[in-house]
Design an enzyme around this catalytic site. Structure first.
Site, PDB file in Angstrom:
ATOM      1  N   SER A  76       0.792  -1.231   0.000  1.00 37.92           N
ATOM      2  CA  SER A  76       0.000   0.000   0.000  1.00 37.92           C
ATOM      3  C   SER A  76       0.826   1.285   0.000  1.00 37.92           C
ATOM      4  O   SER A  76       1.515   1.572  -0.962  1.00 37.92           O
ATOM      5  CB  SER A  76      -0.934  -0.062   1.211  1.00 37.92           C
ATOM      6  N   ASP A  84      -2.017   1.215  -3.451  1.00 37.35           N
ATOM      7  CA  ASP A  84      -2.971   0.177  -3.859  1.00 37.35           C
ATOM      8  C   ASP A  84      -4.378   0.739  -4.020  1.00 37.35           C
ATOM      9  O   ASP A  84      -5.354  -0.011  -4.072  1.00 37.35           O
ATOM     10  CB  ASP A  84      -2.950  -1.020  -2.899  1.00 37.35           C
TER      11      ASP A  84
HETATM   12  C1  G16 Z   1      -3.251   0.541   6.572  1.00 40.23           C
HETATM   13  C2  G16 Z   1      -4.581   0.304   7.240  1.00 40.23           C
HETATM   14  C3  G16 Z   1      -5.152   1.621   7.733  1.00 40.23           C
HETATM   15  C4  G16 Z   1      -4.143   2.328   8.624  1.00 40.23           C
HETATM   16  C5  G16 Z   1      -2.784   2.437   7.932  1.00 40.23           C
HETATM   17  C6  G16 Z   1      -1.711   2.956   8.834  1.00 40.23           C
HETATM   18  O1  G16 Z   1      -3.439   1.356   5.463  1.00 40.23           O
HETATM   19  O2  G16 Z   1      -5.447  -0.303   6.329  1.00 40.23           O
HETATM   20  O3  G16 Z   1      -6.333   1.353   8.431  1.00 40.23           O
HETATM   21  O4  G16 Z   1      -4.587   3.603   8.958  1.00 40.23           O
HETATM   22  O5  G16 Z   1      -2.374   1.167   7.482  1.00 40.23           O
HETATM   23  O6  G16 Z   1      -1.575   2.097   9.929  1.00 40.23           O
HETATM   24  P1  G16 Z   1      -0.424   2.209  10.984  1.00 40.23           P
HETATM   25  O7  G16 Z   1      -0.516   3.590  11.552  1.00 40.23           O
HETATM   26  O8  G16 Z   1      -0.728   1.145  11.995  1.00 40.23           O
HETATM   27  O9  G16 Z   1       0.887   2.019  10.269  1.00 40.23           O
HETATM   28  P2  G16 Z   1      -2.717   1.079   4.074  1.00 40.23           P
HETATM   29  O10 G16 Z   1      -3.323   2.077   3.154  1.00 40.23           O
HETATM   30  O11 G16 Z   1      -1.252   1.272   4.299  1.00 40.23           O
HETATM   31  O12 G16 Z   1      -3.075  -0.346   3.771  1.00 40.23           O
END
Ligand code: G16
Length: 548
Positions: free
Chosen positions: A66, A284
């Protein structure tokens, strides 16, 4: 039934690297791609087991990191209704990924199959896709070995966005039922979205062109196909579409860049004109950030909170106009990252809940409302219509033309909005629908409320796992004593708010701070960052200089 011998045979081809500990985090496994081969194989096995456990329902597997930099990759599982993997399986995924040898892996697998009472003679079905990362193809090969090891029937969705993979999972599992979600193909996805969008804007003027920063990721080819389906109904200009240029993915562009730096991607300098709307996807295409330049060419960001405010108000208005306000209750779900001004604005109008970071938490909380609007400030979110509400919308008899039009709009929104997960392209069309209906420019949308100045900072520490939180991540309970020090600092800032939590997708601790002025918000964030760094025994020579 014992674990088939093929599992050990294939497992030998994908040895776990020594001294690496894996964790199924916020969005599955995510780390530097070069160490992930064994994880992908084991996730393939786990996906097949999950399907067997659920009587052969199709399970999704998405290979993506992502918003992370290009050298990272990751993988996550998608449950049959297109939602995130049931959290009770996350721990098993972590245990299986960390078994050091093939024998350890088979032992753990055996224990798990017994404990979870998985009938290995059941069929297994999976559908899998990946983003454009260069490491994707070889990691998918490891994943496929996992499917083969358990004889799973596997469908390759190819290079696609995370939300499309989620869509496919639900479409496959509901095919031919009364809950059919759409044709189980990418084409089915585009047709569903574009038809709903065209219906919703049929009586509105064609909007001015929107610039989409595709983050040099999979959003680029997918948005290009969306453009074909939308035709003249929506002029879109695609930027940052270099999916084969090494190092370009998410680099100084994309939704995470915009949110964290609060700046226009440099590649859009001179492209985005004052007053014009622009938006950024992430790697993504499940996150969306809007922005515009005012007449002095000042950059203004319209993040997930602003999207939630815009969309929630529109949905509430439609529900009211349709005469459904007593039957359909709308609510909003946010995380601690939501700007304080947005929470104030929304809670004066609607019920609002705060939950920990991660789509799975927001999604589940939103399911408790008849219509649940959830958005993370980082642009990840969607709007869920409960099954009962969908029935209400289907059966309701409007008594005036105005009610009838509002009802039709609600029905179309239910088609337009991806019900499985946050979807940048579906959300973008949703925003465009609301802007067209309200005749809002970016400036008018932005004026719904004024953001409190805020700053997000990353701190690299020796072990982020020592950070434990409670109260929807707003309070640290470990390391002991740190929260008290943060509280003391926060008290010195007018309108100050700050919290610290370990990231579940990057090897860092995140610090968020808000205050009544930009300078104060920056200072508070960097001071808390410094506190975290020093508290965790960071090396003084590598202490970032901005940590005051
Ligand atoms: C993912 C999750 C999101 C989250 C983000 C950051 O997003 O799907 O819900 O907000 O990670 O998470 P963290 O602060 O725990 O690193 P993505 O878009 O990277 O898949």
């Amino acid at each position: 039934m014992p674990i088939p011998p093929a599992v050990a045979k294939f497992a030998d081809l994908h040895p776990k690297p020594a001294h690496v500990r894996f964790q199924y985090g916020t969005a599955g496994f995510r780390t530097v791609a070069s160490v992930l081969d064994s994880v992908l194989f084991r996730v393939g096995v786990l996906a097949a087991l999950r399907s067997k456990k659920l009587d052969g329902k199709t399970i999704g597997v998405m290979v993506t990191a992502s918003h992370n930099p290009e050298q990272d990759n990751g993988v996550k599982l998608v449950d049959p209704r297109g939602e995130m993997l049931d959290t009770s399986w996350e721990g098993h995924a972590t245990v299986l990924s960390n078994a050091q040898t093939t024998d350890d892996f088979i032992n753990e697998l055996d224990k798990f199959v017994q404990a979870a009472k998985i009938d290995l003679s059941k069929p297994a079905r999976v559908v899998y896709g990946r983003d454009t990362r260069p490491s994707g193809a070889s990691l998918v090969a490891a994943l496929e070995d996992g499917f083969k090891a358990l004889g799973a029937e596997a469908r390759d969705a190819g290079v696609t966005t995370t939300p499309i993979l989620h869509y496919l999972v639900r479409a496959i599992n509901t095919k031919g039922t009364k809950d059919s979600y759409g044709d189980d193909s990418e084409e089915g996805y585009f047709l569903k979205l574009s038809a709903a969008y065209k219906k919703l804007v049929a009586t509105r003027q064609t909007p001015s062109p929107l610039i989409i920063d595709c983050a040099n990721g999979v959003g680029a080819p997918i948005a290009a196909r969306l453009v074909e389906h939308l035709g003249d109904s929506m002029p879109l200009i695609l930027e940052n579409t270099s999916i084969t240029t090494p190092g370009a993915l998410n680099n100084a562009c994309g939704a995470d860049y915009v949110k964290t730096s609060q700046k226009l991607p440099p590649s859009l300098d001179g492209r985005l004109q004052p007053g014009q709307r622009g938006c950024s996807l992430d790697g993504d295409a499940d996150r969306l950030m809007y922005f515009y330049l005012d007449e002095r060419s000042q950059f203004h960001m319209l993040d997930g909170d602003k999207i939630a405010a815009l969309v929630a108000a529109f949905v509430v208005e439609l529900v009211k106009t349709a005469g459904l306000q007593s039957q359909v209750k709308v609510g909003v779900v946010q995380t601690a990252y939501a700007n304080g001004a947005s929470t104030k604005y929304l809670s004066e109008r609607l019920p609002v809940r705060c939950v920990p970071t991660g789509v799975k938490h927001l999604h589940h909380a939103a399911e408790h409302y008849n219509i649940g609007v959830y958005f993370e400030a980082n642009g990840h979110g969607t709007v869920l219509f409960s099954p009962a509400t969908q029935e209400t919308l289907r059966d309701y008899q409007p008594s005036t033309p105005a009610q009838s039009t509002a009802l039709e709009h609600l029905r179309s929104l239910n088609q337009l909005i991806n019900q499985t997960v946050g979807d940048a392209l579906s959300d973008m069309l949703l925003v465009e629908v609301v802007l067209a209906h309200k005749a809002y420019s970016g400036l008018e949308w932005d004026s719904l409320y004024v953001d409190l100045p805020n700053r997000l900072v990353k701190v690299v520490v020796a072990d982020r796992n020592q950070f434990k939180t409670e109260d929807a991540e707003r309070q640290l309970i470990s390391p002991p004593g740190l929260q008290q020090k943060i509280n003391e600092l926060v008290r010195r800032y007018d309108g100050g708010r700050s919290f610290v939590r370990p990231s579940g997708t990057e090897d860092v601790v995140r610090v968020y701070a808000e205050a009544s002025s930009r300078a104060q918000a920056d200072e508070l964030a960097f001071r808390v960052g410094g506190l975290v760094y020093d508290f965790c025994g960071g090396n003084p020579t590598t202490r970032p200089k901005e940590f005051i």
